[in-house]
Design a protein around this motif. Structure first.
Motif, PDB file in Angstrom:
ATOM      1  N   UNK A   2       0.829  -1.200   0.000  1.00  0.00           N
ATOM      2  CA  UNK A   2       0.000   0.000   0.000  1.00  0.00           C
ATOM      3  C   UNK A   2       0.867   1.255   0.000  1.00  0.00           C
ATOM      4  N   UNK A   3       1.985   1.224   0.696  1.00  0.00           N
ATOM      5  CA  UNK A   3       2.891   2.376   0.661  1.00  0.00           C
ATOM      6  C   UNK A   3       3.400   2.614  -0.754  1.00  0.00           C
ATOM      7  N   UNK A   4       3.770   1.549  -1.444  1.00  0.00           N
ATOM      8  CA  UNK A   4       4.206   1.667  -2.831  1.00  0.00           C
ATOM      9  C   UNK A   4       3.076   2.192  -3.710  1.00  0.00           C
ATOM     10  N   UNK A   5       1.874   1.649  -3.497  1.00  0.00           N
ATOM     11  CA  UNK A   5       0.734   2.065  -4.313  1.00  0.00           C
ATOM     12  C   UNK A   5       0.437   3.547  -4.105  1.00  0.00           C
ATOM     13  N   UNK A   6       0.469   3.999  -2.860  1.00  0.00           N
ATOM     14  CA  UNK A   6       0.194   5.408  -2.581  1.00  0.00           C
ATOM     15  C   UNK A   6       1.216   6.307  -3.274  1.00  0.00           C
ATOM     16  N   UNK A   7       2.474   5.971  -3.114  1.00  0.00           N
ATOM     17  CA  UNK A   7       3.532   6.778  -3.737  1.00  0.00           C
ATOM     18  C   UNK A   7       3.369   6.827  -5.253  1.00  0.00           C
ATOM     19  N   UNK A   8       3.097   5.663  -5.861  1.00  0.00           N
ATOM     20  CA  UNK A   8       3.017   5.619  -7.317  1.00  0.00           C
ATOM     21  C   UNK A   8       1.727   6.244  -7.845  1.00  0.00           C
ATOM     22  N   UNK A   9       0.616   6.118  -7.102  1.00  0.00           N
ATOM     23  CA  UNK A   9      -0.606   6.811  -7.523  1.00  0.00           C
ATOM     24  C   UNK A   9      -0.369   8.314  -7.611  1.00  0.00           C
TER      25      UNK A   9
END
Length: 576
Positions: free
Chosen positions: A105-112
């Motif tokens: 989720x941390x990766x997803x947030x950053x990439x979003x």
């Protein structure tokens, strides 16, 4: 404290929508395709709303309504809101552990945030891992953001008794196993313990992490103690929407807010709460994303001088709804102001001290005066020794005092299922002095460090009236749990840490006052045992589990991926 005010040309989103070229034509025409007017998105800051709602996320069931309140605030302030769904990470339903997916989720947030035309963000979370995960990703992206907490649920009740989620589940399960309550009473309790949307209403991981996030300066003042079903909650959501637009024009980023002062404030508040032991892992990881080193010894140093003044279960008596009525997070920090860096910055555009200046405590039993704490110090304690060279954690106020200095023989379980079956054996060789040990439940061994650390007590001992025992594991436990549970043993057994060398019958001593944990086996014998040790499972063959096992850090390091630590550093996407 003022940042330079941005111009329209400085907005990141203008790279997508502003130029008079073919690519921007495509962006504008696709926005028009969705039914927007040019006036909706042209010349306005674009705000991402990272929404961790799903149909299997009970803590966030009010988010479809709240996202509309956030959008209303953004529109009111002259911004353009866009909702970007993200992993919901339901603590109730995600297996084997939401901790396995926190970094995803941390990766997803950053990439979003990186891949879209975004100038700033509202992070909607609250259920345990959604707070650190979204904050970690947004810190690394370093765009203006505000965290909007889900808020705690209403108090539970059963038979005229107030119930707290998690804490009372373990309590009544022990009574059920001991045969002191009926199945019908258990079913009635089950139906009354969770009565509204919102996170656990005890001082579990959810409220611990949202309040820590407020102490870091990343929420609006007082936002984290408002119950999910309180009418103040949608008003807070709208205020988040209005404020983020101002922050974008001010260019107020997490790198402008987070520093050593804000991290120290979070440590102080965490200990005053007797907050969840999970905070050790998450705050270390959050601070590292901002380039701020944080050692477990700092948790212990602060714990030694900060009294526990939040009288909230599982360490205290009250629940989050009572905490809010008593003055909430702002009032707690007002009580602590002599221990805080009041000049630390916040997303509100004012200092922490200014944000709590007029706060009042309305109930001295819920939020205790500093000279009348529920514990003079030690909301948490970090223990070191030959069993945990890199440390392990215990929450002393949640344990029976007799167990804070204890020696007993180990009863070792290599797997959760083995342990779960054994504790129901009426012939289990265990007494109240036995030290229950569960291993191979850490970041890699779990995988994902499940919340198995509150080992169930043997049924035969429950029937004898025993309600707490020393339990040691490389797992985590729910922040709503209680008992003499020693957690996060680092390094974990699955990579050959000393926990892998323990044998049933070995004596183990814990001494919380001395901050020590000791296996009564010589260093030579430990080394000899580990020399013949074999990893308990093969490497994960594919997918996210393989990525996780190859790159996750140990508990004392925050369990982040080695390639994600630190802020930003990734070039902006080219617009072609």
């Amino acid at each position: 404290m003022n940042n330079p005010r941005k111009s329209l040309a400085d907005l990141r989103s203008q790279r997508w929508f502003g130029p008079e070229d073919l690519r921007s034509f495509g962006h504008r025409s696709r926005a028009l395709q969705m039914g927007y007017e040019r006036e909706d998105f042209m010349g306005k800051p674009i705000v991402a709303i990272i929404n961790t709602w799903s149909d299997l996320q009970p803590c966030h069931q009010h988010f479809p309504a709240r996202v509309e309140h956030v959008k209303r605030g953004i529109w009111q302030a002259g911004g353009f809101p866009v909702e970007l769904p993200a992993l919901s990470l339901s603590e109730s339903f995600t297996k084997p552990s939401t901790m396995l997916y926190r970094n995803l989720l941390a990766m997803e947030t950053e990439e979003l945030l990186r891949q879209h035309p975004i100038d700033g963000a509202i992070l909607m979370g609250g259920c345990d891992k959604t707070t650190p995960a979204t904050v970690m990703g947004a810190i690394s992206m370093d765009l203006p953001f505000i965290f909007m907490p889900a808020g705690p649920m209403m108090r539970g009740h059963f038979g005229g008794t107030i119930l707290g989620s998690g804490s009372d589940v373990w309590k009544y399960w022990a009574e059920k196993e001991a045969g002191t309550i009926t199945n019908q009473q258990w079913n009635d309790m089950e139906a009354g313990i969770a009565r509204s949307a919102g996170t656990c209403m005890t001082m579990g991981t959810a409220s611990t992490m949202t309040i820590i996030t407020e102490a870091l300066g990343l929420t609006l003042p007082g936002a984290t103690s408002i119950p999910a079903s309180d009418a103040a909650h949608p008003r807070m959501a709208g205020a988040c929407g209005r404020r983020i637009v101002e922050m974008i024009w001010e260019d107020l980023k997490p790198s402008d807010i987070l520093d050593q002062r804000s991290v120290e404030n979070a440590l102080v508040v965490h200990n005053a709460l007797a907050g969840s032991t999970n905070a050790m892992i998450h705050l270390v990881a959050m601070a590292a994303r901002a380039g701020i080193p944080l050692d477990l010894k700092e948790f212990d140093e602060v714990a030694g001088r900060v009294p526990v003044i939040a009288n909230i279960r599982p360490s205290g008596a009250w629940l989050m709804e009572d905490f809010h009525i008593a003055g909430g997070t702002r009032a707690l920090m007002k009580r602590l102001e002599g221990l805080l860096h009041l000049d630390a910055r916040t997303v509100a555009g004012v200092s922490l001290g200014e944000g709590i200046a007029d706060a009042i405590v309305h109930n001295d039993d819920v939020i205790r005066p500093l000279d009348q704490p529920i514990a003079a110090s030690g909301g948490t304690a970090i223990l070191y020794g030959n069993l945990a060279p890199h440390g392990c954690v215990i929450k002393p106020p949640a344990a029976e005092p007799r167990l804070l200095q204890h020696t007993g023989p180990a009863l070792v379980f290599d797997h959760y299922d083995e342990m779960s079956s054994a504790v129901n054996d009426p012939d289990l060789d265990a007494t109240a002095d036995t030290v229950l040990v569960l291993r191979n439940a850490g970041p890699i061994g779990g995988p994902g460090m499940p919340e198995w650390g509150m080992l169930p007590l043997p049924k035969k001992l429950l029937q004898q009236g025993v309600r707490d025992m020393v339990r040691i594991s490389d797992a985590r436990m729910s922040g709503t749990s209680y008992g003499a549970c020693i957690l996060h043993v680092s390094p974990e057994a699955a990579i050959g840490g000393p926990l892998a060398a323990v044998r049933t019958g070995d004596l183990v001593t814990i001494d919380v006052a001395a901050r020590s944990i000791h296996l009564h086996v010589s260093d030579e014998d430990i080394a000899a045992r580990l020399a013949t040790w074999k990893a308990p499972r093969p490497d994960y063959p594919r997918g996210y589990n393989r990525l996780f096992a190859q790159h996750v850090g140990q508990a004392h390091e925050g369990c982040d991926f080695d390639f994600l630590e630190g802020a930003g550093g990734i070039p902006e996407p080219e617009i072609h």
